[in-house]
Design a protein around this motif. Sequence first.
Motif, PDB file in Angstrom:
ATOM      1  N   THR A  88       0.906  -1.211  -0.073  1.00 50.11           N
ATOM      2  CA  THR A  88       0.037  -0.019   0.130  1.00 50.11           C
ATOM      3  C   THR A  88       0.867   1.428   0.108  1.00 50.11           C
ATOM      4  O   THR A  88       1.885   1.219   0.106  1.00 50.11           O
ATOM      5  N   LYS A  89       0.392   2.422  -0.030  1.00 51.97           N
ATOM      6  CA  LYS A  89       0.875   3.766   0.046  1.00 51.97           C
ATOM      7  C   LYS A  89       1.801   3.976   1.019  1.00 51.97           C
ATOM      8  O   LYS A  89       2.810   4.648   1.147  1.00 51.97           O
ATOM      9  N   THR A  90       1.262   3.444   2.313  1.00 49.49           N
ATOM     10  CA  THR A  90       1.816   3.632   3.287  1.00 49.49           C
ATOM     11  C   THR A  90       3.005   2.560   3.889  1.00 49.49           C
ATOM     12  O   THR A  90       3.673   2.901   4.586  1.00 49.49           O
ATOM     13  N   ASP A  91       3.111   1.602   2.938  1.00 52.70           N
ATOM     14  CA  ASP A  91       4.154   0.829   2.936  1.00 52.70           C
ATOM     15  C   ASP A  91       5.491   1.151   2.736  1.00 52.70           C
ATOM     16  O   ASP A  91       6.610   0.838   3.086  1.00 52.70           O
ATOM     17  N   SER A  92       5.568   1.979   1.658  1.00 55.97           N
ATOM     18  CA  SER A  92       6.566   2.301   0.865  1.00 55.97           C
ATOM     19  C   SER A  92       6.637   3.771   0.607  1.00 55.97           C
ATOM     20  O   SER A  92       6.070   4.238   0.284  1.00 55.97           O
ATOM     21  N   ALA A  93       8.092   4.462   0.854  1.00 55.18           N
ATOM     22  CA  ALA A  93       8.183   5.858   0.648  1.00 55.18           C
ATOM     23  C   ALA A  93       8.247   6.007  -0.982  1.00 55.18           C
ATOM     24  O   ALA A  93       7.687   7.110  -1.296  1.00 55.18           O
ATOM     25  N   ALA A  94       8.516   5.005  -1.811  1.00 54.54           N
ATOM     26  CA  ALA A  94       8.766   5.133  -3.384  1.00 54.54           C
ATOM     27  C   ALA A  94       7.127   5.598  -3.731  1.00 54.54           C
ATOM     28  O   ALA A  94       6.902   6.108  -4.572  1.00 54.54           O
ATOM     29  N   LEU A  95       6.310   4.555  -3.278  1.00 57.83           N
ATOM     30  CA  LEU A  95       4.788   4.384  -3.524  1.00 57.83           C
ATOM     31  C   LEU A  95       4.211   5.795  -3.151  1.00 57.83           C
ATOM     32  O   LEU A  95       3.478   6.380  -3.695  1.00 57.83           O
ATOM     33  N   ALA A  96       4.658   6.165  -2.124  1.00 59.57           N
ATOM     34  CA  ALA A  96       4.179   7.496  -1.643  1.00 59.57           C
ATOM     35  C   ALA A  96       4.508   8.717  -2.325  1.00 59.57           C
ATOM     36  O   ALA A  96       3.797   9.767  -2.739  1.00 59.57           O
ATOM     37  N   LEU A  97       5.789   8.595  -2.690  1.00 60.21           N
ATOM     38  CA  LEU A  97       6.308   9.705  -3.743  1.00 60.21           C
ATOM     39  C   LEU A  97       5.524   9.516  -4.891  1.00 60.21           C
ATOM     40  O   LEU A  97       5.156  10.751  -5.607  1.00 60.21           O
ATOM     41  N   LEU A  98       5.562   8.391  -5.571  1.00 62.53           N
ATOM     42  CA  LEU A  98       4.668   8.326  -6.812  1.00 62.53           C
ATOM     43  C   LEU A  98       3.227   8.817  -6.936  1.00 62.53           C
ATOM     44  O   LEU A  98       2.932   9.187  -7.686  1.00 62.53           O
ATOM     45  N   ASP A  99       2.391   8.690  -5.773  1.00 61.38           N
ATOM     46  CA  ASP A  99       1.359   9.014  -5.713  1.00 61.38           C
ATOM     47  C   ASP A  99       1.025  10.405  -5.198  1.00 61.38           C
ATOM     48  O   ASP A  99       0.001  10.954  -4.892  1.00 61.38           O
ATOM     49  N   LEU A 100       2.321  11.281  -5.077  1.00 59.33           N
ATOM     50  CA  LEU A 100       2.156  12.535  -4.488  1.00 59.33           C
ATOM     51  C   LEU A 100       1.576  12.620  -3.080  1.00 59.33           C
ATOM     52  O   LEU A 100       0.821  13.522  -2.925  1.00 59.33           O
ATOM     53  N   ARG A 101       2.152  11.919  -2.285  1.00 59.52           N
ATOM     54  CA  ARG A 101       1.438  12.017  -0.862  1.00 59.52           C
ATOM     55  C   ARG A 101       2.634  12.573   0.032  1.00 59.52           C
ATOM     56  O   ARG A 101       3.606  12.683  -0.327  1.00 59.52           O
ATOM     57  N   CYS A 102       1.909  12.980   1.306  1.00 58.77           N
ATOM     58  CA  CYS A 102       2.685  13.497   2.389  1.00 58.77           C
ATOM     59  C   CYS A 102       3.776  12.544   2.816  1.00 58.77           C
ATOM     60  O   CYS A 102       3.912  11.421   3.063  1.00 58.77           O
ATOM     61  N   PRO A 103       5.121  13.212   3.004  1.00 53.79           N
ATOM     62  CA  PRO A 103       6.381  11.942   3.571  1.00 53.79           C
ATOM     63  C   PRO A 103       6.501  11.421   4.871  1.00 53.79           C
ATOM     64  O   PRO A 103       6.636  10.650   5.267  1.00 53.79           O
ATOM     65  N   ARG A 104       5.651  12.212   5.833  1.00 56.76           N
ATOM     66  CA  ARG A 104       5.320  11.909   7.289  1.00 56.76           C
ATOM     67  C   ARG A 104       4.243  11.087   7.180  1.00 56.76           C
ATOM     68  O   ARG A 104       4.488   9.953   7.802  1.00 56.76           O
ATOM     69  N   CYS A 105       3.128  11.405   7.030  1.00 55.18           N
ATOM     70  CA  CYS A 105       2.166  10.206   7.295  1.00 55.18           C
ATOM     71  C   CYS A 105       1.648   9.378   6.154  1.00 55.18           C
ATOM     72  O   CYS A 105       1.274   8.049   6.152  1.00 55.18           O
ATOM     73  N   ARG A 106       2.299   9.711   4.841  1.00 52.65           N
ATOM     74  CA  ARG A 106       2.149   8.957   3.608  1.00 52.65           C
ATOM     75  C   ARG A 106       0.774   8.778   2.967  1.00 52.65           C
ATOM     76  O   ARG A 106       0.338   7.819   2.508  1.00 52.65           O
ATOM     77  N   ARG A 107      -0.156   9.556   3.550  1.00 53.43           N
ATOM     78  CA  ARG A 107      -1.504   9.450   2.961  1.00 53.43           C
ATOM     79  C   ARG A 107      -2.350  10.725   2.576  1.00 53.43           C
ATOM     80  O   ARG A 107      -3.061  10.737   1.852  1.00 53.43           O
ATOM     81  N   GLY A 108      -1.701  11.978   3.066  1.00 55.29           N
ATOM     82  CA  GLY A 108      -2.271  13.204   2.824  1.00 55.29           C
ATOM     83  C   GLY A 108      -1.786  13.599   1.409  1.00 55.29           C
ATOM     84  O   GLY A 108      -0.561  13.463   1.107  1.00 55.29           O
TER      85      GLY A 108
END
Length: 136
Positions: free
Chosen positions: A3-23
């Motif tokens: 999921t997006k919260t499992d990986s920093a790379a997925l959070a980056l690709l989905d343009l999410r917050c680096p701290r919570c990876r959800r916003g």
Amino acid sequence: MATKTDSAALALLDLRCPRCRRGKLFVTSALSTRFAEMHAHCPICDLALEPEPGFYWGAMFVSYGFSVASFFVGGAAAYYLFNDPPTWVYVLIVTLLVLITTPLVLRYSRAIMLHLFGGIHYNPDAAKTTPAPPRA
């Protein structure tokens, strides 16, 4: 499945917050005329998305790298697809490629800058806290 919260790379690709990876980092989609408008604070964990004034000036160097890649890709595509056309075709293809990808380049340049150089570490509990009321 990750999921997006499992990986920093997925959070980056989905343009999410680096701290919570959800916003979400951006207010609208990349197809909007306001494609560059970012939230001032993360809507989930209330992280300030501009760590210091002028922070995103560094994103222009990341953007430059994307632009150079566009020049190479556009030039190689023109050379191989159109059998070494005249110079104006190269210029037209590269210009169109850069103009079409501008919203994505800007967004990913800022996201890479924030994720890699923002000094922000992932905190899985940040999303569980109650976010502050919206700021004006």
